[in-house]
Enzyme design. Sequence first.
Site, mmCIF file in Angstrom:
data_model
loop_
_atom_site.group_PDB
_atom_site.id
_atom_site.type_symbol
_atom_site.label_atom_id
_atom_site.label_comp_id
_atom_site.label_asym_id
_atom_site.label_seq_id
_atom_site.Cartn_x
_atom_site.Cartn_y
_atom_site.Cartn_z
ATOM 1 C CE LYS A 22 -1.480 1.567 3.888
ATOM 2 N NZ LYS A 22 -1.388 3.034 4.317
ATOM 3 C CG ASN A 23 2.481 2.603 3.650
ATOM 4 O OD1 ASN A 23 1.153 3.047 3.208
ATOM 5 N ND2 ASN A 23 2.677 2.216 4.808
ATOM 6 C CB CYS A 117 -3.269 6.458 11.002
ATOM 7 S SG CYS A 117 -4.081 5.096 10.088
ATOM 8 N NE ARG A 122 1.150 10.172 10.463
ATOM 9 C CZ ARG A 122 0.480 8.909 9.795
ATOM 10 N NH1 ARG A 122 -0.805 8.961 9.933
ATOM 11 N NH2 ARG A 122 1.509 8.468 8.892
ATOM 12 C CG ASP A 307 3.342 1.177 9.558
ATOM 13 O OD1 ASP A 307 3.515 1.498 8.430
ATOM 14 O OD2 ASP A 307 3.272 2.035 10.516
ATOM 15 N NE ARG A 400 -6.780 4.655 5.934
ATOM 16 C CZ ARG A 400 -6.243 5.712 6.549
ATOM 17 N NH1 ARG A 400 -6.397 6.136 7.696
ATOM 18 N NH2 ARG A 400 -5.290 6.447 5.896
#
Length: 421
Positions: A22-23, A117, A122, A307, A400
């Site tokens: 995903k990232n 999130c 952030r 993560d 997600r």
Amino acid sequence: MEQYVIRGGNPLVGEVEIGGAKNAALAILTAAIMTDETVVIENLPDVSDINVLLEAIAEIGATIDRTDRHTVRINASTIGDLSVDYEYIKKIRASYYLLGALLGKYKKAEVPLPGGCNIGSRPIDQHIKGFEAMGAMVEQSGGYVTCDAPEGGLQGGHVYLDIVSVGATMNILLAATLASGMTIIENCAKEPHIVDLANFLNAMGARISGAGTDVIKVRGVPQLRGGTYSIIPDQIEAGTYMAAVAACGGEVKICNIIPKHMDCITSKLQEMGASIINYDDAIRIRSTGKLHHTTVKTRPYPGFPTDMQAQICVCMTLASGISRLTENVYETRFFGYCTELQSMGANILITGKTATVTGTKQLTGATVCAHDLRAGAALIIAGLAAQGTTVVENIHFVERGYERLVEKLTALGAHIRRIDD
Ligand code: EPZ
């Protein structure tokens, strides 16, 4: 409200296919708008973050053709709007990659300040530091970040990141690709998805070296060409399934991965008592479910990934003895799931950046609520390992980043179903 209902206590057995990262995909899809030629991206994860970003890219005018769940054709020659709608950025933080891509290609960009999130403050100061090092004028007002390149476009610059940041490394890399001259980015993030983005951009004609090390050098090029590219497998999805097997017991082959990317997770789970064999593109993990305590300190890659913090914590709650888990990236990540785990019988004491976890014989099913993507994944693992039934609420967070989670876990023998309450 959608929920997962899980009846725990079953070992996990069989094989699971891991999807695209995903990232990596979020940054690569954004990079795809930096050329006016057609780009085909394969091995795309079919998850909501990806689908939202594709909507955002279409909304500014690009042509998007989803040829199948895992493949998309993008042509950005039709982009007309350089301002990204708040609708998208509030759903996914990674929309801010559009800043670097639009600034690099169109010399201007406007993007709402990011959401994402709820795992800690952030900021994007390091992203801005990189853009300014290339001569951009950056303004933040009314919840928007506006960037303007100087008259002749961005000029190569030299930036030393104050903190190792995946997002800042990616965003600066995007903008630098089409700047004039050489850009040097120091103290870079080294995650596999950084390397994947650099490989994709180089396949489009960029001239990037050093991705995966502390120093990335980008020799700007006048334009990029189209092409076809396949996303690397998702290190965190794979790690999540590995942690689930460790916690529940069983034997699973985790297929379509790059074992080297898993080293930090593999070694930690082996320390805790899991047996792990590496193949060329797969890992076989076996566990009795009886785990030993361990110590984990999260760090940027190649360290233990933040993560995976929540997922390994679940393994610790079931391990013999006392484990310690220190979070060095996001200050409030523990609060997304530890209270929920305590309601299932976990013994966790949080002091500052460290959670002290005293293992318990078993967890007991309960109704729990996901507060972010990885916290939700951890609560699912806890439910799979617990005795009795667990209901996980707010599963939109989980969807997600995890594709076909119910199907994949069911195929491994888990009792999990999705209900719309
Ligand atoms: C990316 O977030 C990932 N998200 C996160 O994954 C992941 O946890 C994180 O990298 C670390 O690996 C995406 O790739 C979309 P950072 P990012 O910039 O880029 C501070 C998931 O679960 N910082 O590496 O936002 C920041 O506050 C998500 O898939 C600044 O101070 O993370 C944090 O403490 C959750 N200033 C640290 O750096 C900045 O300008 C690392 O953040 C930027 C970051």
